[in-house]
Write a protein that holds these residues in place. Structure first.
Motif: not given
Length: 473
Positions: A103, A168, A171
């Motif tokens: 991200e 992750n 996320t």
């Protein structure tokens, strides 16, 4: 017979030598003067002043552009990392962020005056990391506050330097946060912590850890759960929450209990705290706190006492807010839990009178107590018409207004020790001595009222203490 070298050949040799020197950025002119090359053009020493002037003008233009664009948020996550004398750990933490965070993000490191080379490392990575080196150790809250002031992301992560993030991690936390606007903060699970975010891990070495994290960090909303406290080793929240709650309380020295305090303040606004069990990060654990050495126990005890003074009868406070929420919405920002008919000051020299939900610039010399608040706190009150200092002082003492009852401003101590603040026809419960003294309300007139008089007053929202600010924020 050996071939003779022509003058042009000798000139070519000199040119080659000059070209070699030019690769190093300098050459010698015909008079032997040193030349500096910018954009492959030589600048003689005689033009140095012109070059410096132009450079300074360009630099100042860049600074002004940055200031003008500072309010424009960054469409990503600001990751704020406080650090103190742990250069190797913060470097490791940053590297794992790079590996495991697809991200958009920015990294902000705030160093509490380390002496182990951390500043040199931050200078080395200045193109990849935004940083600030403080002049002394302001503790966890102090460093976090500077990072919050610097952060531009739509979302913000506060992350300990002794953590190793995994695939992750962000996320899944973002998915949890964005699943419900009523969620205020999200925290992950980890291997080393106190409380409900601790999980038992099977791995015995860091080499085995990423595989465990990969299996654990499969997105699964069924593994999100609500809690009443999040530990500050990793916290995710929206920028809007920071603007509503404000900075961390710097009254908690070095570290410990400041995250408990922030958890309470978030919940006072009706926001939920969530643990994302599908987000695991490795935590080495309390490295900066342990570095304090023998002072650790004393610091912990002091912070615990400070927390208890600030939040006595916390259960009663939460219940009173639930009662208010039945007939009206929860407070949209912490300012609703601050008193009125007081004078405050932000980072500038201006003083403001607070009344009826607005701040009014005070003209003239003020001779009553002024409470320092952060710029974020100050902006929660919309600006109103200016007021003269004399009128503000009369109102501060409750001596102004055609209706004497409406002008009343005083404190009341009940037989059971409970403290109240009266603003005209409204009575508000003070959250202990910290709230009383934090807003200088102990210097207001104190009155005794009967139960009958008390029953005729409108019950307003409780009043909490302001966070201690040791820096200009």
């Amino acid at each position: 017979m050996a071939a003779s070298r022509s003058p042009s050949h000798r000139n070519n040799r000199r040119s080659a030598g000059q070209r070699g020197r030019r690769r190093n950025g300098t050459a010698r002119g015909s008079a032997g003067r040193r030349q500096v090359r910018v954009a492959n053009q030589p600048i003689n020493d005689g033009y140095g002043a012109i070059f410096k002037e132009g450079f300074e003008q360009g630099y100042q233009l860049g600074v002004q552009t940055g200031i003008q664009r500072y309010p424009v948020p960054f469409e990503g996550t600001s990751i704020v990392i406080p650090t103190y004398n742990q250069a190797a750990l913060v470097q490791q933490c940053i590297e794992t962020i790079k590996w495991n965070t697809p991200e958009p993000y920015e990294i902000i490191v705030v160093d509490n005056a380390s002496t182990d080379g951390t500043a040199a490392y931050l200078q080395k990575v200045c193109g990849e990391v935004r940083s600030r080196v403080l002049d002394k150790n302001y503790g966890f809250s102090g460093a976090i506050n500077v990072g919050l002031m610097m952060a531009k992301g739509r979302t913000i992560v506060l992350l300990n330097n002794d953590t190793i993030v995994t695939a992750n991690w962000l996320t899944n936390m973002l998915r949890c946060l964005n699943s419900d606007e009523r969620i205020g903060m999200v925290g992950p699970i980890t291997n080393y912590i106190s409380g409900s975010q601790l999980v038992k891990v099977p791995y015995k070495s860091l080499r085995e850890m990423p595989e465990f994290a990969r299996r654990n960090n499969r997105s699964d909303p069924s593994r999100w759960r609500q809690t009443d406290k999040l530990i500050g080793f990793c916290l995710l929240f929206r920028r809007e929450l920071f603007e509503e709650v404000g900075y961390f309380d710097e009254g908690f020295e070095i570290g410990n209990y400041e995250d408990n305090d922030y958890s309470v303040r978030v919940q006072l606004l009706g926001k939920k705290l969530m643990i994302a069990d599908d987000s695991f990060i490795h935590h080495i654990g309390s490295v900066s706190i342990k570095a304090v050495g023998d002072r650790m126990v004393k610091v912990n005890n002091q912070n615990e006492a400070f927390y208890n003074r600030k939040w006595p009868r916390i259960g009663e406070l939460m219940e009173s807010l639930k009662v208010h929420a039945v007939s009206r919405a929860m407070p949209a920002g912490t300012a609703a839990l601050y008193p009125e008919r007081i004078i405050v000051r932000g980072v500038g020299a201006d003083y403001f009178w607070i009344e009826q939900g607005t701040r009014r610039l005070v003209n003239g010399v003020v001779n009553v107590p002024v409470v320092k608040v952060s710029h974020v706190d100050l902006l929660r009150w919309p600006i109103g018409e200016p007021i003269q200092a004399g009128e503000a002082e009369r109102r501060w003492f409750g001596q102004s207004g055609a209706d004497a009852a409406d002008a009343t401003t005083c404190t009341v101590k009940m037989p059971d020790g409970a403290l109240y603040y009266i603003e005209g026809s409204t009575i508000r419960k003070l959250q202990g001595e910290s709230a009383l003294r934090g807003w200088s309300l102990h210097l207001k007139p104190e009155k005794t009222i009967s139960s009958d008089q008390l029953s005729r007053l409108h019950v307003g929202l409780p009043i909490i203490a302001p966070p201690v600010m040791k820096q200009s924020l």
